[in-house]
Scaffold this motif. Structure first.
Motif, mmCIF file in Angstrom:
data_model
loop_
_atom_site.group_PDB
_atom_site.id
_atom_site.type_symbol
_atom_site.label_atom_id
_atom_site.label_comp_id
_atom_site.label_asym_id
_atom_site.label_seq_id
_atom_site.Cartn_x
_atom_site.Cartn_y
_atom_site.Cartn_z
ATOM 1 N N MET A 1 1.017 -1.072 0.493
ATOM 2 C CA MET A 1 -0.213 0.002 0.045
ATOM 3 C C MET A 1 0.620 1.072 -0.176
ATOM 4 O O MET A 1 -0.176 1.834 -0.445
ATOM 5 C CB MET A 1 -0.702 -0.354 1.019
ATOM 6 C CG MET A 1 -2.194 0.891 1.208
ATOM 7 S SD MET A 1 -3.177 0.306 -0.159
ATOM 8 C CE MET A 1 -3.639 -1.375 0.773
ATOM 9 N N ALA A 2 2.169 1.491 1.180
ATOM 10 C CA ALA A 2 2.670 2.456 0.602
ATOM 11 C C ALA A 2 3.396 2.036 -1.083
ATOM 12 O O ALA A 2 3.631 3.552 -1.031
ATOM 13 C CB ALA A 2 3.841 2.172 1.815
ATOM 14 N N ALA A 3 4.042 1.759 -1.896
ATOM 15 C CA ALA A 3 4.326 1.609 -3.220
ATOM 16 C C ALA A 3 3.278 2.270 -3.323
ATOM 17 O O ALA A 3 3.719 3.453 -4.912
ATOM 18 C CB ALA A 3 4.974 0.246 -3.318
ATOM 19 N N MET A 4 2.208 1.411 -3.417
ATOM 20 C CA MET A 4 0.997 2.242 -4.312
ATOM 21 C C MET A 4 0.670 3.501 -4.287
ATOM 22 O O MET A 4 0.311 4.032 -4.880
ATOM 23 C CB MET A 4 -0.368 1.470 -3.546
ATOM 24 C CG MET A 4 -0.475 0.052 -4.319
ATOM 25 S SD MET A 4 -2.178 -0.229 -3.806
ATOM 26 C CE MET A 4 -1.886 -2.375 -3.331
ATOM 27 N N LEU A 5 0.532 4.203 -2.848
ATOM 28 C CA LEU A 5 0.982 5.582 -2.037
ATOM 29 C C LEU A 5 2.273 6.007 -3.093
ATOM 30 O O LEU A 5 0.867 7.734 -3.151
ATOM 31 C CB LEU A 5 0.474 5.628 -0.598
ATOM 32 C CG LEU A 5 0.280 6.650 -0.357
ATOM 33 C CD1 LEU A 5 -0.856 7.474 -0.613
ATOM 34 C CD2 LEU A 5 0.629 6.352 1.368
ATOM 35 N N ALA A 6 2.729 6.024 -3.262
ATOM 36 C CA ALA A 6 3.865 6.585 -3.768
ATOM 37 C C ALA A 6 3.780 7.422 -4.887
ATOM 38 O O ALA A 6 3.695 8.238 -5.648
ATOM 39 C CB ALA A 6 5.129 5.845 -3.805
ATOM 40 N N ILE A 7 2.952 6.126 -5.471
ATOM 41 C CA ILE A 7 2.835 5.632 -7.149
ATOM 42 C C ILE A 7 1.796 7.183 -7.116
ATOM 43 O O ILE A 7 1.826 8.045 -7.880
ATOM 44 C CB ILE A 7 2.073 4.381 -7.989
ATOM 45 C CG1 ILE A 7 3.759 3.961 -7.328
ATOM 46 C CG2 ILE A 7 2.131 5.060 -9.432
ATOM 47 C CD1 ILE A 7 3.520 2.604 -8.096
ATOM 48 N N ALA A 8 0.472 6.955 -6.250
ATOM 49 C CA ALA A 8 -0.846 8.152 -6.209
ATOM 50 C C ALA A 8 -0.021 9.096 -5.863
ATOM 51 O O ALA A 8 -0.107 10.285 -7.222
ATOM 52 C CB ALA A 8 -1.903 7.501 -5.658
ATOM 53 N N ALA A 9 0.744 9.522 -5.494
ATOM 54 C CA ALA A 9 1.486 11.431 -5.155
ATOM 55 C C ALA A 9 1.354 11.394 -5.810
ATOM 56 O O ALA A 9 1.825 12.564 -6.387
ATOM 57 C CB ALA A 9 1.787 10.921 -3.590
ATOM 58 N N ARG A 10 2.753 10.812 -6.438
ATOM 59 C CA ARG A 10 2.963 11.241 -7.180
ATOM 60 C C ARG A 10 2.575 11.942 -8.739
ATOM 61 O O ARG A 10 2.379 12.326 -9.191
ATOM 62 C CB ARG A 10 4.593 10.112 -8.093
ATOM 63 C CG ARG A 10 5.702 10.801 -9.573
ATOM 64 C CD ARG A 10 5.588 9.612 -10.220
ATOM 65 N NE ARG A 10 4.683 8.177 -10.353
ATOM 66 C CZ ARG A 10 4.998 7.434 -11.042
ATOM 67 N NH1 ARG A 10 5.931 6.938 -11.939
ATOM 68 N NH2 ARG A 10 3.815 6.620 -12.266
ATOM 69 N N ASP A 11 1.507 10.720 -9.159
ATOM 70 C CA ASP A 11 1.005 10.762 -10.631
ATOM 71 C C ASP A 11 -0.065 11.910 -10.444
ATOM 72 O O ASP A 11 -0.525 12.397 -11.041
ATOM 73 C CB ASP A 11 -0.056 9.862 -10.136
ATOM 74 C CG ASP A 11 1.118 8.392 -11.386
ATOM 75 O OD1 ASP A 11 2.086 8.787 -11.619
ATOM 76 O OD2 ASP A 11 0.458 6.990 -11.609
#
Length: 352
Positions: A194-204
């Motif tokens: 979920m942290a990896a997903m969140l990092a991608i979402a925050a970037r996007d």
């Protein structure tokens, strides 16, 4: 089937593919590969296997059977403040815990921590003590988030809960004594995914500039255990292939390993990893996630993301929680804390 069971999650869980027998010829006793200091914990885990089948009834029983969390550390340990914050449009409120905040105008770093549990289990209270220790050791603020579990809530609901907490932390940095440019995300297992997903979402979304991500044996690829098998001596202690298929199917609302999955749900399926924050990935050599974690680290490096990868020989899933005093666990924990602390110091130096 209970009314709280999301229809998509129910259908995906029912359609979760059966895991065929392994095809690797090697017959290796997994316990023979375990670090001697971790063997007692491994035997304990093997004595308490995941339910078969791991269906909704079994998931609810596992949740109800979890013992109470450890009591938080008393003062002078960092204080824990419980909060309810507004969800994003169309989403419910989110429960968070703020650990170690100071209203003294400070400028300290912060970590948004996300608990594990295969997307189907877990609660933020279980890691309060560890987060209090982290807040004290690194002189930082830790925010825990109680994201909604699956299959009752399918993607993107759990991710939205985590993103809401991250945005709140960034927006309220001044009140909490936090440097808004020194925020990291961290999680273990499904929390790492979920942290990896969140990092991608925050970037996007361009929402929060992250300074670091700590991914502890993260759950990154729905294909592990379905369309991508692992050797039979890997992933047998703790989280296994069958559990992984159930966890991912419950989260996504489609069977794990499907040709098409919800966009943004599976970090390993994200084509562009450029622009993500510097990363630490740590995993045991006989953890179910070892191959996908190594592959993700390689892809981060290929996309020019500063990445540190640590693979621990003889270590299984969750070894650092099962045997925290072992040499392997102490070295592992010290490694990611050193990496996170260095990231915080580098950001503080860059901020002047």
């Amino acid at each position: 089937m209970p009314a709280l069971f999301n229809a998509k999650g129910a259908a995906a869980l029912a359609a979760t593919p059966a895991i065929p027998a392994g095809t690797a010829p090697a017959k290796i006793d997994p316990l023979m590969l375990v670090d001697p200091e971790l063997r007692e914990g491994a035997e304990l885990i093997l004595s308490r296997p995941l339910p078969d089948p791991l269906d909704h009834k079994a998931i609810l029983a596992m949740r109800q059977g979890v013992p109470p969390p450890a009591a938080p550390l008393p003062a002078p340990a960092p204080a824990i403040e419980m909060r309810r914050i507004p969800g994003t449009k169309g989403q419910p409120e989110v429960s968070i815990a703020v650990i170690g905040a100071r209203r003294d105008g400070g400028n300290r770093p912060a970590v948004l921590h996300i608990h594990g549990g295969g997307f189907i289990l877990g609660r933020m209270q279980d890691t309060f003590v560890a987060s209090q220790q982290l807040a004290e050791e690194l002189d930082c603020v830790v925010v825990e988030v109680e994201y909604r579990l699956s299959p009752e809530t399918v993607f993107p609901g759990p991710l939205e809960d985590c993103h809401t907490a991250l945005v709140w932390l960034h927006a309220n940095a001044a009140e909490l004594g936090v440097n808004p440019n020194s925020i990291a995300v961290m999680g273990e297992s499904a929390g790492g995914g979920m942290a990896a997903m969140l990092a991608i979402a925050a970037r996007d979304r361009g929402s929060v500039p992250l300074c670091y991500q700590v991914l502890i044996y993260p759950m990154l690829d729905d294909r592990t255990g379905t369309t991508r098998r692992v050797p039979p001596f890997i992933g047998t202690i703790g989280w296994n292939e069958a559990g992984n298929a159930v966890g991912w199917s419950s989260l996504m609302g489609v069977p794990a390993g499907s040709d098409r999955v919800p966009s943004g749900a599976v970090p390993a399926r994200t084509s562009d990893l450029s622009g993500l924050p510097p990363t630490f990935i740590g995993v045991g050599a006989i953890d179910l996630f070892v191959d996908e974690n190594i592959a993700y680290a390689q892809r981060l490096i290929a996309h020019a993301v500063p990445t540190q990868l640590l693979v621990v020989p003889g270590a299984y899933h969750g070894f650092d929680f099962i045997a925290p005093r072992s040499r392997a666990s102490r070295t592992f924990i010290a490694s990611w804390k050193l990496a996170l602390g260095a990231a915080f110091r580098d950001r503080a130096a860059a901020s002047g």
